[in-house]
Write a protein that holds these residues in place. Structure first.
Motif, PDB file in Angstrom:
ATOM      1  N   MET A 168    -113.094 154.846 -28.253  1.00  0.00           N
ATOM      2  CA  MET A 168    -112.164 153.736 -28.463  1.00  0.00           C
ATOM      3  C   MET A 168    -111.675 153.725 -29.910  1.00  0.00           C
ATOM      4  N   THR A 169    -110.422 153.467 -30.103  1.00  0.00           N
ATOM      5  CA  THR A 169    -109.862 153.332 -31.453  1.00  0.00           C
ATOM      6  C   THR A 169    -110.413 152.075 -32.113  1.00  0.00           C
ATOM      7  N   ARG A 170    -110.811 152.210 -33.347  1.00  0.00           N
ATOM      8  CA  ARG A 170    -111.346 151.085 -34.098  1.00  0.00           C
ATOM      9  C   ARG A 170    -110.282 150.549 -35.058  1.00  0.00           C
ATOM     10  N   LEU A 171    -110.299 149.241 -35.257  1.00  0.00           N
ATOM     11  CA  LEU A 171    -109.346 148.569 -36.133  1.00  0.00           C
ATOM     12  C   LEU A 171    -110.032 148.189 -37.438  1.00  0.00           C
ATOM     13  N   SER A 172    -109.537 148.758 -38.537  1.00  0.00           N
ATOM     14  CA  SER A 172    -109.986 148.369 -39.870  1.00  0.00           C
ATOM     15  C   SER A 172    -108.840 147.611 -40.533  1.00  0.00           C
ATOM     16  N   VAL A 173    -109.097 146.394 -40.934  1.00  0.00           N
ATOM     17  CA  VAL A 173    -108.045 145.550 -41.527  1.00  0.00           C
ATOM     18  C   VAL A 173    -108.025 145.742 -43.030  1.00  0.00           C
ATOM     19  N   ASN A 174    -106.869 146.104 -43.547  1.00  0.00           N
ATOM     20  CA  ASN A 174    -106.669 146.259 -44.978  1.00  0.00           C
ATOM     21  C   ASN A 174    -106.310 144.893 -45.570  1.00  0.00           C
ATOM     22  N   VAL A 175    -107.128 144.414 -46.498  1.00  0.00           N
ATOM     23  CA  VAL A 175    -106.935 143.067 -47.052  1.00  0.00           C
ATOM     24  C   VAL A 175    -106.247 143.079 -48.413  1.00  0.00           C
ATOM     25  N   ASN A 176    -105.614 144.186 -48.771  1.00  0.00           N
ATOM     26  CA  ASN A 176    -104.903 144.246 -50.053  1.00  0.00           C
ATOM     27  C   ASN A 176    -103.892 143.124 -50.218  1.00  0.00           C
ATOM     28  N   LYS A 177    -103.143 142.819 -49.162  1.00  0.00           N
ATOM     29  CA  LYS A 177    -102.067 141.837 -49.296  1.00  0.00           C
ATOM     30  C   LYS A 177    -102.597 140.438 -49.582  1.00  0.00           C
ATOM     31  N   ILE A 178    -103.807 140.135 -49.142  1.00  0.00           N
ATOM     32  CA  ILE A 178    -104.412 138.861 -49.513  1.00  0.00           C
ATOM     33  C   ILE A 178    -104.598 138.804 -51.025  1.00  0.00           C
ATOM     34  N   ALA A 179    -105.032 139.923 -51.594  1.00  0.00           N
ATOM     35  CA  ALA A 179    -105.232 139.980 -53.048  1.00  0.00           C
ATOM     36  C   ALA A 179    -103.913 139.904 -53.802  1.00  0.00           C
ATOM     37  N   VAL A 180    -102.848 140.490 -53.241  1.00  0.00           N
ATOM     38  CA  VAL A 180    -101.531 140.391 -53.878  1.00  0.00           C
ATOM     39  C   VAL A 180    -101.131 138.926 -54.041  1.00  0.00           C
ATOM     40  N   LEU A 181    -101.303 138.146 -52.975  1.00  0.00           N
ATOM     41  CA  LEU A 181    -100.937 136.734 -53.014  1.00  0.00           C
ATOM     42  C   LEU A 181    -101.814 135.981 -54.012  1.00  0.00           C
ATOM     43  N   ARG A 182    -103.097 136.263 -54.005  1.00  0.00           N
ATOM     44  CA  ARG A 182    -104.002 135.620 -54.968  1.00  0.00           C
ATOM     45  C   ARG A 182    -103.596 135.936 -56.400  1.00  0.00           C
ATOM     46  N   ASN A 183    -103.330 137.214 -56.664  1.00  0.00           N
ATOM     47  CA  ASN A 183    -103.035 137.637 -58.033  1.00  0.00           C
ATOM     48  C   ASN A 183    -101.706 137.085 -58.540  1.00  0.00           C
ATOM     49  N   SER A 184    -100.795 136.776 -57.619  1.00  0.00           N
ATOM     50  CA  SER A 184     -99.491 136.260 -58.038  1.00  0.00           C
ATOM     51  C   SER A 184     -99.599 134.903 -58.710  1.00  0.00           C
ATOM     52  N   ARG A 185    -100.695 134.192 -58.431  1.00  0.00           N
ATOM     53  CA  ARG A 185    -100.879 132.856 -58.987  1.00  0.00           C
ATOM     54  C   ARG A 185    -102.083 132.780 -59.928  1.00  0.00           C
ATOM     55  N   GLY A 186    -103.017 133.721 -59.789  1.00  0.00           N
ATOM     56  CA  GLY A 186    -104.261 133.632 -60.522  1.00  0.00           C
ATOM     57  C   GLY A 186    -105.269 132.800 -59.747  1.00  0.00           C
ATOM     58  N   GLY A 187    -106.488 132.744 -60.236  1.00  0.00           N
ATOM     59  CA  GLY A 187    -107.516 131.990 -59.535  1.00  0.00           C
ATOM     60  C   GLY A 187    -108.084 132.773 -58.362  1.00  0.00           C
ATOM     61  N   GLN A 188    -108.565 132.054 -57.356  1.00  0.00           N
ATOM     62  CA  GLN A 188    -109.262 132.688 -56.240  1.00  0.00           C
ATOM     63  C   GLN A 188    -108.621 132.425 -54.884  1.00  0.00           C
ATOM     64  N   ASP A 189    -107.503 131.755 -54.837  1.00  0.00           N
ATOM     65  CA  ASP A 189    -106.858 131.425 -53.558  1.00  0.00           C
ATOM     66  C   ASP A 189    -105.596 132.242 -53.349  1.00  0.00           C
ATOM     67  N   PRO A 190    -105.416 132.820 -52.150  1.00  0.00           N
ATOM     68  CA  PRO A 190    -106.362 132.837 -51.040  1.00  0.00           C
ATOM     69  C   PRO A 190    -107.556 133.736 -51.334  1.00  0.00           C
ATOM     70  N   ASP A 191    -108.674 133.417 -50.730  1.00  0.00           N
ATOM     71  CA  ASP A 191    -109.927 134.104 -51.005  1.00  0.00           C
ATOM     72  C   ASP A 191    -110.030 135.380 -50.166  1.00  0.00           C
ATOM     73  N   VAL A 192    -110.101 136.526 -50.832  1.00  0.00           N
ATOM     74  CA  VAL A 192    -110.153 137.813 -50.135  1.00  0.00           C
ATOM     75  C   VAL A 192    -111.383 137.913 -49.260  1.00  0.00           C
ATOM     76  N   LEU A 193    -112.499 137.433 -49.766  1.00  0.00           N
ATOM     77  CA  LEU A 193    -113.753 137.516 -49.022  1.00  0.00           C
ATOM     78  C   LEU A 193    -113.687 136.663 -47.752  1.00  0.00           C
ATOM     79  N   GLN A 194    -113.136 135.477 -47.870  1.00  0.00           N
ATOM     80  CA  GLN A 194    -113.013 134.610 -46.697  1.00  0.00           C
ATOM     81  C   GLN A 194    -112.058 135.208 -45.672  1.00  0.00           C
ATOM     82  N   ALA A 195    -110.970 135.807 -46.148  1.00  0.00           N
ATOM     83  CA  ALA A 195    -110.026 136.434 -45.225  1.00  0.00           C
ATOM     84  C   ALA A 195    -110.687 137.588 -44.484  1.00  0.00           C
TER      85      ALA A 195
END
Length: 251
Positions: A1-28
């Motif tokens: 079966m094909t396995r799905l690995s989710v790349n969470v880079n884009k969550i970090a892009v959004l976080r970095n655009s504002r600074g701080g920890q939101d949205p939280d990469v770990l929670q996503a």
């Protein structure tokens, strides 16, 4: 079966655009795993434009706790710099299930081509051996049209990851058949050489099913941009579940 690995880079892009920890990469990432994703992918870059080395360490712990695969992508030739220790040192510290080597540079907006083994093979070989010594499965990012993709096996790699951007573009134009034939042929060539086949880049809910139904025995798809974009409308758990349904139907 094909396995799905989710790349969470884009969550970090959004976080970095504002600074701080939101949205939280770990929670996503935890949300994706709760929804059934088989693993998490990150692609830290030296310029820290999205995933940071600190994120890699935290996500390594998370994936170990959940008993799922962690896949770290990156350019093995990129030297360390402040805030980025280098791909191999990150892998040595975290021991991911898989290290996916990608020939990107700082100037690239995103990964858009695979390795040229004639040019890069001699430099890749000892790095692949070192990663293998850490217990990592090693995958090399390649173009489906690479005439020497079988060389990945001779270099010591376990898998290739087919760069699927050209297929996604062909699908968007409504003319995917030639691209599908090319990718199916590339997968068969790799498998005949003893390589496992992964796939990634611009795969989406719209084009994934046809790809998996045509290209044989794809072991893993790494999906980030489209999945996170779609999750803005449908929610992260629902979107991951929808991708898993596509994978199951294609099987």
């Amino acid at each position: 079966m094909t396995r799905l690995s989710v790349n969470v880079n884009k969550i970090a892009v959004l976080r970095n655009s504002r600074g701080g920890q939101d949205p939280d990469v770990l929670q996503a990432a935890a949300t994706c795993l709760r929804a059934g994703a088989h693993g998490i992918t990150v692609h830290p870059r030296p310029d820290r434009r999205h995933i940071h080395a600190e994120d890699v360490l935290a996500l390594s712990t998370l994936t170990q706790q959940h008993g799922v695969e962690f896949n770290i992508e990156g350019n093995p030739f990129a030297p360390p710099r402040p805030g980025y220790p280098g791909l191999l040192p990150l892998c040595a510290q975290t021991r991911p299930a898989q290290a996916t080597l990608v020939p990107d540079t700082d100037g690239q907006l995103t990964s858009d081509h695979g390795f040229d083994f004639t040019r890069d093979g001699a430099r890749l070989r000892p790095l692949i051996a070192e990663l293998t010594s850490y217990g990592c499965r090693v995958s090399l990012f390649v173009d489906a049209g690479n005439p020497a993709l079988e060389e990945a096996a001779a270099l010591g790699a376990d898998r290739i990851e087919l760069y699927t951007g050209p297929y996604a573009e062909a699908h968007l134009r409504g003319q995917p058949q030639a691209a599908l034939a090319l990718f199916a042929g590339a997968a068969r060539r790799a498998q005949a050489a003893g390589l496992g086949v992964n796939a990634g880049h611009d795969l989406s809910h719209a084009n994934l099913g046809q790809f998996l139904a045509t290209v044989p025995a794809v072991l893993e798809v790494s999906i980030g941009h489209a999945l996170i974009s779609e999750a803005l409308y449908a929610g992260l758990e629902a979107t991951v579940a929808a991708y898993l349904a596509v994978i199951a139907q294609a099987r």
